[in-house]
Design a protein around this motif. Structure first.
Motif, PDB file in Angstrom:
ATOM      1  N   ASP A   1      -7.255 -53.132  38.141  1.00 16.54           N
ATOM      2  CA  ASP A   1      -7.863 -53.954  39.173  1.00 16.54           C
ATOM      3  C   ASP A   1      -8.586 -53.100  40.212  1.00 16.54           C
ATOM      4  OD1 ASP A   1      -8.581 -56.139  40.644  1.00 16.54           O
ATOM      5  OD2 ASP A   1      -6.639 -56.366  41.613  1.00 16.54           O
ATOM      6  N   ASP A   2      -7.823 -52.548  41.173  1.00 18.82           N
ATOM      7  CA  ASP A   2      -8.490 -51.834  42.257  1.00 18.82           C
ATOM      8  C   ASP A   2      -7.741 -50.597  42.744  1.00 18.82           C
ATOM      9  OD1 ASP A   2      -6.373 -53.143  43.386  1.00 18.82           O
ATOM     10  OD2 ASP A   2      -7.445 -53.773  45.169  1.00 18.82           O
ATOM     11  N   LYS A   3      -6.735 -50.163  42.028  1.00 15.40           N
ATOM     12  CA  LYS A   3      -5.951 -49.000  42.459  1.00 15.40           C
ATOM     13  C   LYS A   3      -6.312 -47.775  41.620  1.00 15.40           C
ATOM     14  CE  LYS A   3      -3.497 -51.399  45.355  1.00 15.40           C
ATOM     15  NZ  LYS A   3      -3.853 -51.415  46.739  1.00 15.40           N
ATOM     16  N   PHE A   4      -5.979 -46.621  42.178  1.00 17.13           N
ATOM     17  CA  PHE A   4      -6.202 -45.343  41.515  1.00 17.13           C
ATOM     18  C   PHE A   4      -4.837 -44.773  41.149  1.00 17.13           C
ATOM     19  CE2 PHE A   4      -9.621 -46.291  44.325  1.00 17.13           C
ATOM     20  CZ  PHE A   4     -10.763 -45.875  43.663  1.00 17.13           C
ATOM     21  N   VAL A   5      -4.638 -44.455  39.886  1.00 20.61           N
ATOM     22  CA  VAL A   5      -3.319 -44.043  39.407  1.00 20.61           C
ATOM     23  C   VAL A   5      -3.418 -42.632  38.829  1.00 20.61           C
ATOM     24  CG1 VAL A   5      -1.462 -44.578  37.801  1.00 20.61           C
ATOM     25  CG2 VAL A   5      -2.689 -46.434  38.917  1.00 20.61           C
ATOM     26  N   MET A   6      -2.487 -41.770  39.271  1.00 22.90           N
ATOM     27  CA  MET A   6      -2.425 -40.395  38.774  1.00 22.90           C
ATOM     28  C   MET A   6      -1.073 -40.185  38.102  1.00 22.90           C
ATOM     29  SD  MET A   6      -2.985 -36.716  40.739  1.00 22.90           S
ATOM     30  CE  MET A   6      -3.196 -37.535  42.252  1.00 22.90           C
ATOM     31  N   VAL A   7      -1.094 -39.696  36.871  1.00 20.17           N
ATOM     32  CA  VAL A   7       0.125 -39.411  36.124  1.00 20.17           C
ATOM     33  C   VAL A   7       0.295 -37.898  36.079  1.00 20.17           C
ATOM     34  CG1 VAL A   7       1.326 -39.693  33.932  1.00 20.17           C
ATOM     35  CG2 VAL A   7      -0.219 -41.482  34.729  1.00 20.17           C
ATOM     36  N   ILE A   8       1.448 -37.432  36.582  1.00 26.20           N
ATOM     37  CA  ILE A   8       1.699 -35.996  36.714  1.00 26.20           C
ATOM     38  C   ILE A   8       2.886 -35.618  35.850  1.00 26.20           C
ATOM     39  CG2 ILE A   8       2.211 -34.157  38.363  1.00 26.20           C
ATOM     40  CD1 ILE A   8       1.257 -36.546  40.406  1.00 26.20           C
ATOM     41  N   ASP A   9       2.777 -34.485  35.159  1.00 26.73           N
ATOM     42  CA  ASP A   9       3.884 -33.952  34.375  1.00 26.73           C
ATOM     43  C   ASP A   9       4.730 -33.076  35.299  1.00 26.73           C
ATOM     44  OD1 ASP A   9       5.612 -32.978  32.494  1.00 26.73           O
ATOM     45  OD2 ASP A   9       4.155 -31.638  31.546  1.00 26.73           O
ATOM     46  N   ASN A  10       5.893 -33.586  35.704  1.00 25.77           N
ATOM     47  CA  ASN A  10       6.746 -32.815  36.616  1.00 25.77           C
ATOM     48  C   ASN A  10       7.924 -32.172  35.887  1.00 25.77           C
ATOM     49  OD1 ASN A  10       8.157 -35.160  36.142  1.00 25.77           O
ATOM     50  ND2 ASN A  10       8.885 -35.396  38.229  1.00 25.77           N
ATOM     51  N   SER A  11       7.788 -31.989  34.588  1.00 26.55           N
ATOM     52  CA  SER A  11       8.871 -31.373  33.823  1.00 26.55           C
ATOM     53  C   SER A  11       8.864 -29.850  33.943  1.00 26.55           C
ATOM     54  CB  SER A  11       8.778 -31.784  32.354  1.00 26.55           C
ATOM     55  OG  SER A  11       7.573 -31.321  31.797  1.00 26.55           O
ATOM     56  N   SER A  12       7.757 -29.296  34.462  1.00 27.71           N
ATOM     57  CA  SER A  12       7.690 -27.838  34.589  1.00 27.71           C
ATOM     58  C   SER A  12       8.565 -27.361  35.741  1.00 27.71           C
ATOM     59  CB  SER A  12       6.243 -27.398  34.798  1.00 27.71           C
ATOM     60  OG  SER A  12       5.746 -27.962  35.991  1.00 27.71           O
ATOM     61  N   ASP A  13       8.988 -26.127  35.643  1.00 29.76           N
ATOM     62  CA  ASP A  13       9.837 -25.547  36.684  1.00 29.76           C
ATOM     63  C   ASP A  13       9.010 -25.234  37.921  1.00 29.76           C
ATOM     64  OD1 ASP A  13      11.964 -25.662  34.958  1.00 29.76           O
ATOM     65  OD2 ASP A  13      11.611 -23.647  34.160  1.00 29.76           O
ATOM     66  N   GLY A  14       9.686 -25.186  39.057  1.00 26.97           N
ATOM     67  CA  GLY A  14       9.021 -24.770  40.273  1.00 26.97           C
ATOM     68  C   GLY A  14       8.891 -25.875  41.300  1.00 26.97           C
ATOM     69  N   VAL A  15       8.669 -27.113  40.887  1.00 32.22           N
ATOM     70  CA  VAL A  15       8.521 -28.217  41.831  1.00 32.22           C
ATOM     71  C   VAL A  15       9.464 -29.336  41.405  1.00 32.22           C
ATOM     72  CG1 VAL A  15       6.926 -29.907  42.773  1.00 32.22           C
ATOM     73  CG2 VAL A  15       6.116 -27.614  42.251  1.00 32.22           C
ATOM     74  N   ASP A  16      10.303 -29.765  42.329  1.00 30.32           N
ATOM     75  CA  ASP A  16      11.225 -30.861  41.998  1.00 30.32           C
ATOM     76  C   ASP A  16      10.574 -32.204  42.333  1.00 30.32           C
ATOM     77  OD1 ASP A  16      11.302 -30.620  44.723  1.00 30.32           O
ATOM     78  OD2 ASP A  16      13.471 -30.903  44.892  1.00 30.32           O
ATOM     79  N   SER A  17      11.201 -33.271  41.882  1.00 30.55           N
ATOM     80  CA  SER A  17      10.652 -34.618  42.041  1.00 30.55           C
ATOM     81  C   SER A  17      10.534 -35.022  43.498  1.00 30.55           C
ATOM     82  CB  SER A  17      11.531 -35.632  41.301  1.00 30.55           C
ATOM     83  OG  SER A  17      11.502 -35.371  39.929  1.00 30.55           O
ATOM     84  N   MET A  18      11.503 -34.636  44.312  1.00 29.85           N
ATOM     85  CA  MET A  18      11.469 -35.020  45.730  1.00 29.85           C
ATOM     86  C   MET A  18      10.287 -34.354  46.446  1.00 29.85           C
ATOM     87  SD  MET A  18      13.760 -37.206  46.011  1.00 29.85           S
ATOM     88  CE  MET A  18      13.859 -37.410  47.769  1.00 29.85           C
TER      89      MET A  18
END
Length: 162
Positions: A130-147
């Motif tokens: 519709d009208d939103k912009f969606v970004m899908v990120i692979d956060n399985s790599s080490d170094g950055v946690d989900s929070m």
């Protein structure tokens, strides 16, 4: 992880910050093309090259076919008309070339995108249609946690993160 944005400016800002952190962005879904995202994703398309060659070979095939039919296979001798009436071939060649390029490029795009009748669409977030912009990120790599990633997305204008 999925981040939903309300406008392209927030999306581009978050995109650049996430790329700067070295995270892998799987895909970005937008309601219209955002050139900064396309360039940042490194996605190059060769469909314009394919369309050029479809047009070139289509025009040559049309001209060759009309020349063969009008001059070689079935020449008509009447009223002092020359055998090769090239100007009369031009309009048909232009229209036929446009048709060939359009159809061949459509089939090429459909084959490359694996779009075919009956295929179930894989929609990450319904709002992306519709009208939103969606970004899908692979956060399985080490170094950055989900929070930390959630905080980064929220600080850069994400209206929803999950």
């Amino acid at each position: 992880m999925v981040g939903v944005f309300d406008n392209e400016f927030d999306l581009v800002e978050a995109f650049e910050k996430i790329k700067g952190k070295g995270l892998k962005i799987e895909e970005v879904y937008t309601p219209y093309p955002v050139h900064e995202i396309l360039e940042g994703m490194g996605k190059k398309t060769r469909i314009t090259h394919a369309a050029f060659f479809y047009g070139l070979f289509g025009a040559l095939a049309l001209l060759g076919g009309m020349y063969y039919a009008a001059v070689i296979s079935w020449p008509l001798h009447f009223g002092g008309k020359p055998f090769n009436t090239f100007p009369s071939f031009v309009v048909v060649t232009i229209v036929g070339t446009i048709l060939i390029v359009t159809l061949a490029t459509l089939f090429t795009f459909s084959a490359r995108a694996k779009v075919f009748p009956g295929k179930k669409a894989e929609i990450v977030d319904k709002r992306a249609t519709d009208d939103k912009f969606v970004m899908v990120i692979d956060n399985s790599s080490d170094g950055v946690d989900s929070m930390e990633l959630t905080k980064l997305l929220k600080e850069n204008g994400a209206s929803d993160v999950y």
